[in-house]
Write a protein that holds these residues in place. Structure first.
Motif, mmCIF file in Angstrom:
data_model
loop_
_atom_site.group_PDB
_atom_site.id
_atom_site.type_symbol
_atom_site.label_atom_id
_atom_site.label_comp_id
_atom_site.label_asym_id
_atom_site.label_seq_id
_atom_site.Cartn_x
_atom_site.Cartn_y
_atom_site.Cartn_z
ATOM 1 N N HIS A 170 5.940 0.720 111.390
ATOM 2 C CA HIS A 170 4.439 -0.041 111.834
ATOM 3 C C HIS A 170 4.831 -1.414 111.938
ATOM 4 O O HIS A 170 5.082 -2.597 112.981
ATOM 5 N N LYS A 171 5.233 -1.727 110.751
ATOM 6 C CA LYS A 171 4.949 -3.636 110.929
ATOM 7 C C LYS A 171 6.588 -3.863 110.920
ATOM 8 O O LYS A 171 6.279 -5.107 111.742
ATOM 9 N N GLY A 172 7.949 -3.505 111.550
ATOM 10 C CA GLY A 172 8.711 -4.075 111.983
ATOM 11 C C GLY A 172 8.226 -3.882 113.420
ATOM 12 O O GLY A 172 9.486 -5.034 113.734
ATOM 13 N N ILE A 173 7.849 -2.554 114.081
ATOM 14 C CA ILE A 173 7.673 -2.855 115.506
ATOM 15 C C ILE A 173 6.998 -4.410 115.369
ATOM 16 O O ILE A 173 7.705 -4.913 116.607
ATOM 17 N N VAL A 174 5.825 -5.007 115.268
ATOM 18 C CA VAL A 174 4.952 -6.069 115.211
ATOM 19 C C VAL A 174 6.234 -7.419 115.230
ATOM 20 O O VAL A 174 5.856 -8.480 115.096
ATOM 21 N N ALA A 175 6.756 -7.079 114.014
ATOM 22 C CA ALA A 175 8.108 -8.362 113.328
ATOM 23 C C ALA A 175 8.788 -8.483 114.189
ATOM 24 O O ALA A 175 9.381 -9.077 114.941
ATOM 25 N N GLY A 176 8.485 -7.129 115.343
ATOM 26 C CA GLY A 176 10.684 -7.174 116.153
ATOM 27 C C GLY A 176 9.443 -7.937 117.328
ATOM 28 O O GLY A 176 10.742 -8.361 118.297
ATOM 29 N N LEU A 177 8.593 -8.018 118.147
ATOM 30 C CA LEU A 177 7.955 -8.249 119.490
ATOM 31 C C LEU A 177 7.146 -9.900 118.508
ATOM 32 O O LEU A 177 7.631 -10.694 120.058
ATOM 33 N N LYS A 178 7.301 -10.269 117.738
ATOM 34 C CA LYS A 178 7.385 -11.422 117.674
ATOM 35 C C LYS A 178 8.414 -12.204 117.611
ATOM 36 O O LYS A 178 8.448 -13.148 118.674
#
Length: 332
Positions: A50-58
């Protein structure tokens, strides 16, 4: 008469102002895109995705609260929640793209929509789970990241650490498609080592303690697939295995941190980052999921838990420790 003319004049002025005021073109605000994220349950591995998804979007130019709205739902391993939350993300939240973390989440989203783009946030066997037609040509509204465990590398590591190993236990959830895909692969690959494999199945976290107590009396080591139920009950499994000093070799880094001995690990955060990047491409209109191959080129890192090794009296060769320090992680 003068009074009437004055009133008519005032009325004409009022109407003129109203016309020019309402007639002005108003530039509509650009719609902020929405990404819906559905997570199966809370445990360290899925939380890292989940944290990685947010980071990838950012990383791709989409920041929550700035130019992106993220609607997150956690089903807490409840099938009825998965169905309801999928409908919420697709219909009520009007998501431009939805991301399913773990196979059941992705399946729930796939059962809800055939049009909204769905990005897989780490699904072990998307073809076997009937989510896509093939890895290279998904063919529908779904693509994403797959997380096949580097089982060959894990077996080689176990053999290097335990050259005299005779019996290895495999504990998994029978209803978990991803876990069973791993188990089937493990069963085929392990034949080259001549080990006896004993399989133990659970239905829920409530079964782990009792099944583990039976298992640790019958095996020399334990291998754990990418299994969300076992991951959420990892501490229970570790506590039981420690009573017999039986080492546990999981497939992911977070489970090593929770008491596993070592593994060639999938990096959960990295999986999430790659899923986030793909979701961003969908938002930008630069990727059509029907023709976007599944991203299954997972990296593997050597992760060793020296604290756990000391607890069960297990010696890790220095060369492996040095390797983990260079390309992986050493937990002390």
């Amino acid at each position: 008469m003068k009074r009437m003319l004055a009133m008519i004049g005032a009325l004409l002025v009022f109407l003129g102002v109203a016309f020019f005021t309402t007639g002005k073109q108003v530039t509509p605000k650009a719609k902020i895109p929405t990404v819906g994220i559905l997570q199966l349950m809370s445990h360290p591995a899925l939380d890292q995705i989940h944290k990685g998804i947010v980071a990838g979007l950012k990383e791709s130019g989409y920041t929550q609260g700035k130019n992106l709205k993220i609607v997150f739902r956690n089903a807490e391993n409840d099938q009825s929640n998965l169905k309801t939350m999928s409908q919420t993300l697709v219909e009520r939240a009007d998501s431009d793209v939805v991301v399913g973390i773990a196979t059941p989440s992705a399946q729930a989203l796939a059962n809800t929509t055939k049009t909204t783009p769905i990005v897989l946030g780490a699904v072990t066997d998307p073809v076997g789970a009937k989510l896509v037609k093939s890895i290279t040509h998904p063919g529908g509204n779904i693509s994403g990241v797959s997380d096949p465990a580097p089982i060959n590398k894990q077996l080689a590591l176990i053999h290097e650490l335990m050259p005299k190993l005779k019996t290895i236990g495999v504990i998994s959830t029978l209803s978990d498609d991803s876990a069973q895909a791993d188990v089937n692969c493990f069963t085929k690959l392990v034949k080259q080592y001549g080990w006896t494999v004993k399989k133990y199945n659970v239905s829920s976290t409530n079964d782990v303690n009792q099944v583990a107590q039976t298992m640790v009396n019958q095996v020399d080591a334990v291998w754990v697939p990418t299994d969300n139920t076992i991951a959420s009950a990892m501490q229970t499994l570790v506590n039981v295995a420690d009573t017999k000093n039986v080492p546990i070799f999981p497939t992911v880094d977070t489970m090593v941190k929770d008491g596993g001995l070592a593994t060639m690990s999938l990096n959960q955060f990295d999986l999430g980052v790659r899923a986030g990047r793909m979701a961003a491409k969908v938002l930008k209109g630069t990727a059509k999921l029907a023709t976007t191959p599944i991203d299954d080129k997972t990296r593997s890192d050597l992760v060793i838990n020296l604290k756990q090794a000391k607890r069960i009296g297990f010696t890790i060769p220095q060369k492996l420790i040095d390797q983990a320090k260079k390309n992986g992680e050493v937990i002390q």
